[in-house]
Design an enzyme around this catalytic site. Structure first.
Site, PDB file in Angstrom:
ATOM      1  N   GLU A 140       3.190  41.596  -8.268  1.00  0.00           N
ATOM      2  CA  GLU A 140       4.285  41.362  -9.226  1.00  0.00           C
ATOM      3  C   GLU A 140       3.709  40.759 -10.492  1.00  0.00           C
ATOM      4  OE1 GLU A 140       7.701  39.239  -7.740  1.00  0.00           O
ATOM      5  OE2 GLU A 140       8.121  38.360  -9.724  1.00  0.00           O
ATOM      6  N   GLU A 145       9.448  34.773 -17.952  1.00  0.00           N
ATOM      7  CA  GLU A 145      10.559  34.158 -17.244  1.00  0.00           C
ATOM      8  C   GLU A 145      10.975  32.917 -18.026  1.00  0.00           C
ATOM      9  OE1 GLU A 145      10.464  34.531 -12.595  1.00  0.00           O
ATOM     10  OE2 GLU A 145       8.464  33.953 -13.296  1.00  0.00           O
TER      11      GLU A 145
END
Length: 257
Positions: A140, A145
């Site tokens: 990932e 974020e």
């Protein structure tokens, strides 16, 4: 969510200096500018459901239910809206799974995140092998974020079998007044390293000495995901209900190879 930094060796720093990509020297192979008034479903999927438990096989205790209606194309942007209706939270999520996948190159995304405790907008990628090997074996790449409980802060992370979840390989970068304007988030990715940048400034390089499946499962195609979660292990646990609705804008996604 607790994040743990990896030590950056001299080898890593030297390698990073040779791992940057010049967009001028590369070809634009795909771009999404979110034009018109509808999502291009030849490139994108609407992800519907109650967050990660149903959509990717692992859970973050997120509160939102993803609906198609919470992702719209408007004024040249992908607009993701998080809202609370009664006692339920709703938001949006899209992906390019099985439609657009990429291996190596420069990936550039321009976006504007909202403020508010409890929201968790993200720009990320998952390995296309996820249905066969699961997570985190598929790898990932979290290009960006942002969690509203940590204003003016951006997280860039990588999850692999050797470092995932609370011990992901992560860099935390201060970005003053991040919610006031659009910012450009970028990775430069090849077989040796992944270099993260924010507004053309390098912030993190991941280049492990061992390029095996445990440390570097980033040697196969990945697809994009754009979403805004509510609460969860990382976005929460507290959610300020007075902030809703909140809107997350993505201007474009570009891939150079």
């Amino acid at each position: 969510m607790i994040r743990k930094h990896l030590k950056i060796t001299l080898f890593t720093l030297i390698l990073a200096s040779f791992s940057g990509f010049s967009q001028e020297a590369k070809k634009l192979v795909w771009e999404e500018n979110f034009e018109g008034n509808a999502l291009n479903t030849k490139n994108w999927n609407y992800e519907i459901g109650d967050g990660c438990p149903n959509l990717c096989g692992f859970g973050n205790n997120e509160r939102q239910f993803y609906k198609k209606e919470n992702t719209i194309v408007e004024d040249g942007n992908m607009v993701i809206k998080a809202e609370k209706v009664g006692g339920a939270y709703y938001s949006g999520k899209i992906s390019t799974k099985d439609k657009r996948e990429f291996k190596y190159g420069t990936f550039v995304i321009r976006a504007k995140v909202p403020s508010g405790k409890g929201i968790w907008p993200a720009i990320w990628m998952l390995g296309t092998k996820i249905d066969k090997v699961g997570w985190p074996a598929c790898g990932e790449i979290d290009i960006m974020e942002f969690v509203g409980r940590q204003p003016d802060t951006v997280h860039t992370s990588l999850h692999s079998p050797s470092h995932y979840g609370a011990t992901a390989s992560t860099q935390v970068t201060p970005v003053k007044n991040i919610t006031d304007a659009f910012h450009v988030f970028q990775i430069d990715w090849d077989e040796n390293a992944i270099v993260f940048s924010i507004d053309d400034q390098k912030v993190f390089t991941y280049a492990p000495d061992e390029k095996d499946d445990k440390n570097y499962p980033f040697r196969h195609p990945f697809y994009f995901l754009l979403n805004m979660a509510v609460g969860g292990n990382f976005g929460g646990p507290e959610v300020d209900d007075s902030i809703f609705p909140r809107t997350y804008y993505i201007d474009y996604v570009k891939v150079y190879q």
